[in-house]
Design an enzyme around this catalytic site. Structure first.
Site, PDB file in Angstrom:
ATOM      1  N   LYS A 178       0.833  -1.202   0.000  1.00  0.00           N
ATOM      2  CA  LYS A 178       0.000   0.000   0.000  1.00  0.00           C
ATOM      3  C   LYS A 178       0.876   1.264   0.000  1.00  0.00           C
ATOM      4  O   LYS A 178       2.092   1.188   0.244  1.00  0.00           O
ATOM      5  CB  LYS A 178      -0.919  -0.049   1.225  1.00  0.00           C
ATOM      6  CG  LYS A 178      -1.946  -1.207   1.181  1.00  0.00           C
ATOM      7  CD  LYS A 178      -2.773  -1.257   2.457  1.00  0.00           C
ATOM      8  CE  LYS A 178      -3.902  -2.281   2.360  1.00  0.00           C
ATOM      9  NZ  LYS A 178      -4.726  -2.332   3.589  1.00  0.00           N
ATOM     10  N   TYR A 225     -12.247  -3.891  -3.500  1.00  0.00           N
ATOM     11  CA  TYR A 225     -12.849  -4.360  -2.246  1.00  0.00           C
ATOM     12  C   TYR A 225     -14.221  -4.978  -2.460  1.00  0.00           C
ATOM     13  O   TYR A 225     -14.628  -5.856  -1.694  1.00  0.00           O
ATOM     14  CB  TYR A 225     -12.859  -3.250  -1.197  1.00  0.00           C
ATOM     15  CG  TYR A 225     -11.476  -3.053  -0.599  1.00  0.00           C
ATOM     16  CD1 TYR A 225     -10.940  -4.004   0.273  1.00  0.00           C
ATOM     17  CD2 TYR A 225     -10.671  -1.976  -0.952  1.00  0.00           C
ATOM     18  CE1 TYR A 225      -9.657  -3.874   0.792  1.00  0.00           C
ATOM     19  CE2 TYR A 225      -9.386  -1.826  -0.434  1.00  0.00           C
ATOM     20  CZ  TYR A 225      -8.886  -2.780   0.441  1.00  0.00           C
ATOM     21  OH  TYR A 225      -7.618  -2.656   0.945  1.00  0.00           O
ATOM     22  N   ARG A 247      -1.278 -14.745   4.146  1.00  0.00           N
ATOM     23  CA  ARG A 247      -2.012 -14.102   5.250  1.00  0.00           C
ATOM     24  C   ARG A 247      -1.241 -14.241   6.568  1.00  0.00           C
ATOM     25  O   ARG A 247      -1.190 -13.322   7.369  1.00  0.00           O
ATOM     26  CB  ARG A 247      -3.404 -14.728   5.423  1.00  0.00           C
ATOM     27  CG  ARG A 247      -4.365 -14.450   4.305  1.00  0.00           C
ATOM     28  CD  ARG A 247      -4.845 -13.025   4.264  1.00  0.00           C
ATOM     29  NE  ARG A 247      -5.874 -12.731   5.244  1.00  0.00           N
ATOM     30  CZ  ARG A 247      -6.616 -11.620   5.236  1.00  0.00           C
ATOM     31  NH1 ARG A 247      -6.419 -10.696   4.295  1.00  0.00           N
ATOM     32  NH2 ARG A 247      -7.514 -11.414   6.142  1.00  0.00           N
ATOM     33  N   THR A 289      -5.268  -7.581  10.622  1.00  0.00           N
ATOM     34  CA  THR A 289      -5.557  -6.262  10.047  1.00  0.00           C
ATOM     35  C   THR A 289      -4.968  -5.094  10.854  1.00  0.00           C
ATOM     36  O   THR A 289      -4.430  -4.150  10.286  1.00  0.00           O
ATOM     37  CB  THR A 289      -7.087  -6.073   9.934  1.00  0.00           C
ATOM     38  OG1 THR A 289      -7.625  -7.188   9.227  1.00  0.00           O
ATOM     39  CG2 THR A 289      -7.437  -4.800   9.191  1.00  0.00           C
ATOM     40  N   ARG A 345       2.837  -6.748   9.331  1.00  0.00           N
ATOM     41  CA  ARG A 345       2.065  -5.675   9.973  1.00  0.00           C
ATOM     42  C   ARG A 345       2.446  -5.501  11.439  1.00  0.00           C
ATOM     43  O   ARG A 345       2.396  -4.403  11.979  1.00  0.00           O
ATOM     44  CB  ARG A 345       0.563  -5.981   9.838  1.00  0.00           C
ATOM     45  CG  ARG A 345       0.041  -5.774   8.422  1.00  0.00           C
ATOM     46  CD  ARG A 345      -1.334  -6.402   8.259  1.00  0.00           C
ATOM     47  NE  ARG A 345      -2.028  -6.017   7.045  1.00  0.00           N
ATOM     48  CZ  ARG A 345      -3.186  -6.537   6.668  1.00  0.00           C
ATOM     49  NH1 ARG A 345      -3.781  -7.451   7.415  1.00  0.00           N
ATOM     50  NH2 ARG A 345      -3.769  -6.145   5.546  1.00  0.00           N
ATOM     51  N   ASN A 403      -1.799  -0.278   7.226  1.00  0.00           N
ATOM     52  CA  ASN A 403      -1.187  -1.546   7.614  1.00  0.00           C
ATOM     53  C   ASN A 403      -0.291  -2.138   6.528  1.00  0.00           C
ATOM     54  O   ASN A 403      -0.112  -3.342   6.439  1.00  0.00           O
ATOM     55  CB  ASN A 403      -2.269  -2.540   8.066  1.00  0.00           C
ATOM     56  CG  ASN A 403      -3.372  -2.700   7.029  1.00  0.00           C
ATOM     57  OD1 ASN A 403      -3.208  -2.256   5.894  1.00  0.00           O
ATOM     58  ND2 ASN A 403      -4.467  -3.339   7.406  1.00  0.00           N
ATOM     59  N   HIS A 463      -1.910  -5.207   1.396  1.00  0.00           N
ATOM     60  CA  HIS A 463      -3.142  -5.964   1.215  1.00  0.00           C
ATOM     61  C   HIS A 463      -2.763  -7.384   0.825  1.00  0.00           C
ATOM     62  O   HIS A 463      -1.837  -7.587   0.043  1.00  0.00           O
ATOM     63  CB  HIS A 463      -4.009  -5.373   0.099  1.00  0.00           C
ATOM     64  CG  HIS A 463      -5.064  -6.342  -0.362  1.00  0.00           C
ATOM     65  ND1 HIS A 463      -6.225  -6.548   0.344  1.00  0.00           N
ATOM     66  CD2 HIS A 463      -5.085  -7.224  -1.401  1.00  0.00           C
ATOM     67  CE1 HIS A 463      -6.928  -7.492  -0.258  1.00  0.00           C
ATOM     68  NE2 HIS A 463      -6.267  -7.921  -1.314  1.00  0.00           N
ATOM     69  N   GLU A 513      -9.532 -10.891  -7.563  1.00  0.00           N
ATOM     70  CA  GLU A 513      -8.631  -9.737  -7.452  1.00  0.00           C
ATOM     71  C   GLU A 513      -7.530  -9.792  -8.510  1.00  0.00           C
ATOM     72  O   GLU A 513      -7.169  -8.772  -9.097  1.00  0.00           O
ATOM     73  CB  GLU A 513      -7.999  -9.699  -6.057  1.00  0.00           C
ATOM     74  CG  GLU A 513      -8.990  -9.360  -4.959  1.00  0.00           C
ATOM     75  CD  GLU A 513      -8.405  -9.444  -3.559  1.00  0.00           C
ATOM     76  OE1 GLU A 513      -9.159  -9.216  -2.599  1.00  0.00           O
ATOM     77  OE2 GLU A 513      -7.200  -9.746  -3.406  1.00  0.00           O
TER      78      GLU A 513
HETATM   79  P1  GDP Z   1      -7.477  -7.261   5.700  1.00  0.00           P
HETATM   80  O1  GDP Z   1      -7.986  -8.339   4.785  1.00  0.00           O
HETATM   81  O2  GDP Z   1      -6.753  -7.781   6.902  1.00  0.00           O
HETATM   82  O3  GDP Z   1      -6.660  -6.198   4.977  1.00  0.00           O
HETATM   83  O4  GDP Z   1      -8.747  -6.502   6.282  1.00  0.00           O
HETATM   84  P2  GDP Z   1     -10.166  -6.167   5.608  1.00  0.00           P
HETATM   85  O5  GDP Z   1     -10.304  -6.781   4.255  1.00  0.00           O
HETATM   86  O6  GDP Z   1     -11.202  -6.466   6.619  1.00  0.00           O
HETATM   87  O7  GDP Z   1     -10.114  -4.570   5.492  1.00  0.00           O
HETATM   88  C1  GDP Z   1      -9.470  -3.953   4.412  1.00  0.00           C
HETATM   89  C2  GDP Z   1      -8.709  -2.727   4.899  1.00  0.00           C
HETATM   90  O8  GDP Z   1      -9.614  -1.759   5.416  1.00  0.00           O
HETATM   91  C3  GDP Z   1      -7.740  -2.991   6.024  1.00  0.00           C
HETATM   92  O9  GDP Z   1      -6.513  -3.500   5.569  1.00  0.00           O
HETATM   93  C4  GDP Z   1      -7.629  -1.630   6.641  1.00  0.00           C
HETATM   94  O10 GDP Z   1      -6.719  -0.791   5.932  1.00  0.00           O
HETATM   95  C5  GDP Z   1      -9.035  -1.063   6.506  1.00  0.00           C
HETATM   96  N1  GDP Z   1      -9.908  -1.310   7.659  1.00  0.00           N
HETATM   97  C6  GDP Z   1     -10.539  -2.472   7.914  1.00  0.00           C
HETATM   98  N2  GDP Z   1     -11.275  -2.408   9.030  1.00  0.00           N
HETATM   99  C7  GDP Z   1     -11.154  -1.136   9.488  1.00  0.00           C
HETATM  100  C8  GDP Z   1     -11.709  -0.455  10.638  1.00  0.00           C
HETATM  101  O11 GDP Z   1     -12.464  -0.986  11.440  1.00  0.00           O
HETATM  102  N3  GDP Z   1     -11.333   0.850  10.821  1.00  0.00           N
HETATM  103  C9  GDP Z   1     -10.490   1.463   9.974  1.00  0.00           C
HETATM  104  N4  GDP Z   1     -10.133   2.729  10.226  1.00  0.00           N
HETATM  105  N5  GDP Z   1      -9.950   0.854   8.889  1.00  0.00           N
HETATM  106  C10 GDP Z   1     -10.268  -0.440   8.631  1.00  0.00           C
HETATM  107 MG    MG Z   2      -9.384  -8.295   3.170  1.00  0.00          MG
END
Ligand code: GDP
Ligand code: MG
Length: 196
Positions: free
Chosen positions: A9, A49, A114, A120, A131, A151, A154, A165
């Site tokens: 990112k 997304y 992962r 996350t 991370r 973080n 992705h 994706e």
């Molecule tokens: P990942 O698969 O671990 O990257 O997590 P997700 O797919 O659930 O979320 C995608 C991205 O959205 C994350 O990598 C974060 O950058 C952001 N994000 C997810 N959940 C939150 C949240 O509750 N609050 C905030 N501020 N950002 C979030």
């Molecule tokens: Mg995700």
């Protein structure tokens, strides 16, 4: 064999962690089969997304849980609304600068990537993960600033997500099929080609 998408990112690129992040995946034994640098548009981020129709609801639930964890009232009632707010933040974050998109291939590649990436939220992701080791962001900090949690990377969440994706980020002819010498050690059944 599975394929999975990793995107370094904008914060990962700005922190000059490209080499370090690639090294972690590369050292695992997975094979890099595509890589490029680009600045994603907000529309592209939204498409990325929304490849998983469940994502808005899931991320909304995760977000509501993180507010409750802090003892705070979530700013929205439904998980769908919360998910939309996270998506709006992500569009800003992911299109803020160049990113590095890659495809990694190998046995169980999705889960392995992962695991190396970590959870996350960097504050609570395990030590030893990308991370967990290279940044300090938390839901506390990101939510109070109304921004996405930074973080660094992705990584696709499932084989199905990965397939969709990869189609979105790469054209077929950008994937390179080739052999790596180390695959002999990882996958060869008899190890009968080492000794003369
Ligand atoms: P990942 O698969 O671990 O990257 O997590 P997700 O797919 O659930 O979320 C995608 C991205 O959205 C994350 O990598 C974060 O950058 C952001 N994000 C997810 N959940 C939150 C949240 O509750 N609050 C905030 N501020 N950002 C979030
Ligand atoms: Mg995700």
């Amino acid at each position: 064999m599975e394929k999975t998408l990793v995107v370094i990112k904008p914060d990962g690129v700005q922190r000059t962690l490209i080499g370090e992040i690639i090294r972690r995946y590369e050292n695992s034994g997975l094979k890099l089969i595509a890589i490029k640098m680009l600045v994603p548009t907000p529309a592209m981020v939204e498409k990325h997304y929304l490849v998983n129709p469940e994502w808005i609801k899931n991320v909304g639930e995760k977000s509501i849980a993180s507010y409750k964890n802090k003892g705070e009232q979530p700013p929205f009632k439904t998980s769908a609304e919360c998910g939309q707010a996270v998506l709006a933040r992500l569009k800003k974050y992911m299109s803020a600068g160049p990113v590095v998109a890659m495809i990694w291939e190998g046995s169980k590649a999705v889960g392995i990537v992962r695991k190396i990436t970590g959870g996350t939220e960097p504050l609570s992701s395990d030590v030893g993960t990308i991370r967990g080791d290279y940044t300090i962001d938390s839901y506390d900090l990101s939510d109070s600033a109304d921004r996405a949690i930074r973080n660094l990377v992705h990584a696709s969440g499932s084989v199905e997500e990965a397939e969709k994706e990869i189609t979105l980020w790469f054209k077929k002819d950008e994937l390179i099929e080739y052999n790596l010498v180390l695959e002999k050690i990882l996958y060869d059944v008899n190890l009968d080609e080492i000794l003369e």
